[in-house]
Motif scaffolding. Structure first.
Motif, PDB file in Angstrom:
ATOM      1  N   MET A   1     -71.430   9.162 -46.642  1.00  0.00           N
ATOM      2  CA  MET A   1     -69.990   9.330 -46.515  1.00  0.00           C
ATOM      3  C   MET A   1     -69.716  10.192 -45.285  1.00  0.00           C
ATOM      4  O   MET A   1     -70.329  11.235 -45.103  1.00  0.00           O
ATOM      5  N   PRO A   2     -68.775   9.774 -44.459  1.00  0.00           N
ATOM      6  CA  PRO A   2     -68.443  10.576 -43.266  1.00  0.00           C
ATOM      7  C   PRO A   2     -67.847  11.933 -43.651  1.00  0.00           C
ATOM      8  O   PRO A   2     -67.178  12.060 -44.675  1.00  0.00           O
ATOM      9  N   LEU A   3     -68.086  12.921 -42.791  1.00  0.00           N
ATOM     10  CA  LEU A   3     -67.580  14.261 -43.081  1.00  0.00           C
ATOM     11  C   LEU A   3     -66.064  14.314 -43.159  1.00  0.00           C
ATOM     12  O   LEU A   3     -65.510  15.144 -43.877  1.00  0.00           O
ATOM     13  N   THR A   4     -65.373  13.440 -42.454  1.00  0.00           N
ATOM     14  CA  THR A   4     -63.908  13.453 -42.536  1.00  0.00           C
ATOM     15  C   THR A   4     -63.437  13.115 -43.948  1.00  0.00           C
ATOM     16  O   THR A   4     -62.476  13.715 -44.437  1.00  0.00           O
ATOM     17  N   LYS A   5     -64.121  12.201 -44.621  1.00  0.00           N
ATOM     18  CA  LYS A   5     -63.757  11.865 -46.003  1.00  0.00           C
ATOM     19  C   LYS A   5     -64.101  13.016 -46.944  1.00  0.00           C
ATOM     20  O   LYS A   5     -63.347  13.307 -47.872  1.00  0.00           O
ATOM     21  N   ALA A   7     -64.171  16.157 -46.072  1.00  0.00           N
ATOM     22  CA  ALA A   7     -63.163  17.181 -45.767  1.00  0.00           C
ATOM     23  C   ALA A   7     -61.848  16.869 -46.469  1.00  0.00           C
ATOM     24  O   ALA A   7     -61.196  17.765 -47.014  1.00  0.00           O
ATOM     25  N   ASP A   8     -61.457  15.597 -46.482  1.00  0.00           N
ATOM     26  CA  ASP A   8     -60.231  15.201 -47.187  1.00  0.00           C
ATOM     27  C   ASP A   8     -60.337  15.520 -48.677  1.00  0.00           C
ATOM     28  O   ASP A   8     -59.378  15.992 -49.290  1.00  0.00           O
ATOM     29  N   GLY A   9     -61.497  15.275 -49.263  1.00  0.00           N
ATOM     30  CA  GLY A   9     -61.718  15.582 -50.675  1.00  0.00           C
ATOM     31  C   GLY A   9     -61.646  17.072 -50.954  1.00  0.00           C
ATOM     32  O   GLY A   9     -61.074  17.499 -51.962  1.00  0.00           O
ATOM     33  N   ILE A  10     -62.206  17.868 -50.052  1.00  0.00           N
ATOM     34  CA  ILE A  10     -62.132  19.328 -50.206  1.00  0.00           C
ATOM     35  C   ILE A  10     -60.679  19.774 -50.109  1.00  0.00           C
ATOM     36  O   ILE A  10     -60.208  20.583 -50.906  1.00  0.00           O
ATOM     37  N   ARG A  11     -59.969  19.240 -49.135  1.00  0.00           N
ATOM     38  CA  ARG A  11     -58.552  19.595 -48.933  1.00  0.00           C
ATOM     39  C   ARG A  11     -57.748  19.322 -50.199  1.00  0.00           C
ATOM     40  O   ARG A  11     -56.953  20.143 -50.646  1.00  0.00           O
ATOM     41  N   THR A  12     -57.973  18.165 -50.794  1.00  0.00           N
ATOM     42  CA  THR A  12     -57.276  17.803 -52.029  1.00  0.00           C
ATOM     43  C   THR A  12     -57.696  18.721 -53.178  1.00  0.00           C
ATOM     44  O   THR A  12     -56.861  19.176 -53.957  1.00  0.00           O
ATOM     45  N   GLY A  13     -58.993  19.010 -53.264  1.00  0.00           N
ATOM     46  CA  GLY A  13     -59.523  19.818 -54.358  1.00  0.00           C
ATOM     47  C   GLY A  13     -59.063  21.262 -54.358  1.00  0.00           C
ATOM     48  O   GLY A  13     -58.963  21.885 -55.414  1.00  0.00           O
ATOM     49  N   ILE A  14     -58.780  21.798 -53.184  1.00  0.00           N
ATOM     50  CA  ILE A  14     -58.378  23.209 -53.122  1.00  0.00           C
ATOM     51  C   ILE A  14     -56.877  23.381 -52.950  1.00  0.00           C
ATOM     52  O   ILE A  14     -56.407  24.507 -52.791  1.00  0.00           O
ATOM     53  N   ALA A  15     -56.134  22.304 -52.990  1.00  0.00           N
ATOM     54  CA  ALA A  15     -54.677  22.384 -52.819  1.00  0.00           C
ATOM     55  C   ALA A  15     -54.095  23.400 -53.801  1.00  0.00           C
ATOM     56  O   ALA A  15     -54.388  23.373 -54.994  1.00  0.00           O
ATOM     57  N   ALA A  29     -76.486  17.432 -37.156  1.00  0.00           N
ATOM     58  CA  ALA A  29     -76.018  16.364 -36.267  1.00  0.00           C
ATOM     59  C   ALA A  29     -74.820  15.604 -36.841  1.00  0.00           C
ATOM     60  O   ALA A  29     -74.058  14.992 -36.090  1.00  0.00           O
ATOM     61  N   ASP A  30     -74.631  15.653 -38.167  1.00  0.00           N
ATOM     62  CA  ASP A  30     -73.493  14.964 -38.786  1.00  0.00           C
ATOM     63  C   ASP A  30     -72.170  15.666 -38.502  1.00  0.00           C
ATOM     64  O   ASP A  30     -71.112  15.064 -38.599  1.00  0.00           O
ATOM     65  N   GLY A  31     -72.224  16.967 -38.184  1.00  0.00           N
ATOM     66  CA  GLY A  31     -71.010  17.721 -37.877  1.00  0.00           C
ATOM     67  C   GLY A  31     -70.784  18.877 -38.828  1.00  0.00           C
ATOM     68  O   GLY A  31     -71.696  19.296 -39.546  1.00  0.00           O
ATOM     69  N   VAL A  32     -69.569  19.381 -38.821  1.00  0.00           N
ATOM     70  CA  VAL A  32     -69.211  20.550 -39.621  1.00  0.00           C
ATOM     71  C   VAL A  32     -67.899  20.320 -40.353  1.00  0.00           C
ATOM     72  O   VAL A  32     -67.090  19.487 -39.961  1.00  0.00           O
ATOM     73  N   ILE A  33     -67.732  21.077 -41.428  1.00  0.00           N
ATOM     74  CA  ILE A  33     -66.443  21.184 -42.111  1.00  0.00           C
ATOM     75  C   ILE A  33     -66.132  22.673 -42.175  1.00  0.00           C
ATOM     76  O   ILE A  33     -66.963  23.466 -42.616  1.00  0.00           O
TER      77      ILE A  33
END
Length: 94
Positions: A1-5, A7-15, A29-33
């Motif tokens: 799963m891409p990190l952007t997805k 990150a979206d899940g984290i954003r929703t979860g901590i709302a 190499a995959d990136g950061v959140i």
């Protein structure tokens, strides 16, 4: 799963929840959140604390399938920076 997805899940979860400090999930190499003051981003920057782990282990951690303490002891997660910030994450995700 891409990190952007992820990150979206984290954003929703901590709302509606607050997080004092800044934390980076560094997946190499995959990136950061970045989680900072309730905002979630995939743009790299300096943070108070960083969790270095694979994208697969990040997904397991967020799904509750990976115990953070066990993961640290087994070397699946490496923590750098401010340890109290890392501990706040457990309360936020719990």
């Amino acid at each position: 799963m891409p990190l952007t997805k992820i990150a979206d899940g984290i954003r929703t979860g901590i709302a509606g929840r607050s997080f004092d400090g800044s934390l980076k999930f560094d997946c190499g190499a995959d990136g950061v959140i970045i989680l900072a003051s309730g905002d979630v981003s995939t743009v790299d920057r300096d943070t108070d604390c960083a969790l270095h782990l694979s994208t697969e282990n990040l997904q397991k951690l967020l799904a509750g399938k990976l115990n953070p303490m066990t993961a640290v002891m087994l070397g699946k997660i490496r923590i750098t920076g401010d340890m109290p910030t890392a501990l706040k994450l457990a309360r936020l995700l719990g």
